[in-house]
Design a protein around this motif. Sequence first.
Motif: not given
Length: 431
Positions: A113-123
């Motif tokens: 959850x943490x990594x996927x949300x971080x990557x999506x927010x960055x994109x």
Amino acid sequence: MLITDDFLPVPVPESLSATYLVPMTGLPRMSPRTAVQALAGRLAEPVFGLAKQMLDSPLMTVDTRPIAEFPALPPDLLTAFGATEEQLTRLAEATHLVVVQAEYRPGWPPAHEWAARAVAAAVAETVDGDVVDVFALQFLDPATALRSLPDAEGRIRLVDWVLVPYSSDAEGLWFTTKGLRRFGLLELQAQGVPDHLTRAWGAVMTGAARRLLRTWTDGLAGEEVPAFVQLPVLATVTGHDIAVAYGNPEQHGATAPVLLALELDPATDPEADSFLSLRPPPGHPGPAGRYFATACATLFTGIQPDVRYARTGDAMSEAITTARAGLGDVRARFLAGALPAESQLVVKYGLPGDEGPEYVWAAVTSWEAPERISGASASDANTDPTVRIGSPVVVEATDVVDWAVLDGTGVIEGGWTQAVLDAGERPNPSH
């Protein structure tokens, strides 16, 4: 595994997955790795490093696909969970979706959850776009998504990850959580909640989720993922649990703990979800709604009954004067819907008794006429057997001695007489 009457064995899934979408018009402007690297110094290291590691591992995939390849996201549900017209318009105009998916074992941290949300927010930040949390069917702007991620000490606000929707049924309100399955735990539910406890019980559910999630992740702390984690059949919830879940640990009061029974309600439909139900503890007399109201009165400061036979002393007199002077303003704000989000207005008023008035609190439900307030009692009165928790009451404004605005952590405005009592300036009763 030892199974006893004191614990409830809850099955642990083999793995967990997270999916986030970034709608956009055209193709991404930069690679996910470059987008994440741009967050250096803005994202706490536990997640920043995790996002970069998972991007370089088979545990995460980031794909860009034409939006036509996906089933349409339901706009009514997106709206119900807070989507704005602007977000829905951008979704309708999007030509592509960036799909971020991650998988990880159950336990803490929930790296998927943490990594996927971080990557999506960055994109999303690179295209001034939005993030769609597929699990919750919720839009997040990039700044909100990044704020929800852990700080340098690994702390999060559970309210950023677990929602508490509710609906009406024949017995009252039906509350559920939506977000605990992110962590492998079954969702919670409670039925028969009195209508006037909408905000307060939502906070209790969030506090209960925080307490049970901690027990759950403690049970997953070993090297091997167990088949079951044992949860207590009698769980406690405190004001501290609620305050921490809302990200305000310094605001919790020294409230007594509330006891809730935990029962497994397996789904009869293989496509439906099973729940962990919160109920009154065994032996509690009367309907569940009365116990839930008592629990709220225990956990939220400033709504306990106060027997006062004489109000001598300058501090109490000044407190009452201050509260009464603000009645007109708080009524106007209540009617305009201008009180803080997720808050509740309560008033304190006197009931006549043989030895003097008993002061009780009531949750305000309507206040059409300035001189008369309709509400629901927040406590059982000692002097009047008809005034019980949840019972409807009509309060004359001239009888009001205090008011307060409550949220999930307690009193956020008002409560002047309670502050005097908490300071220990209790006048002696006169006979």
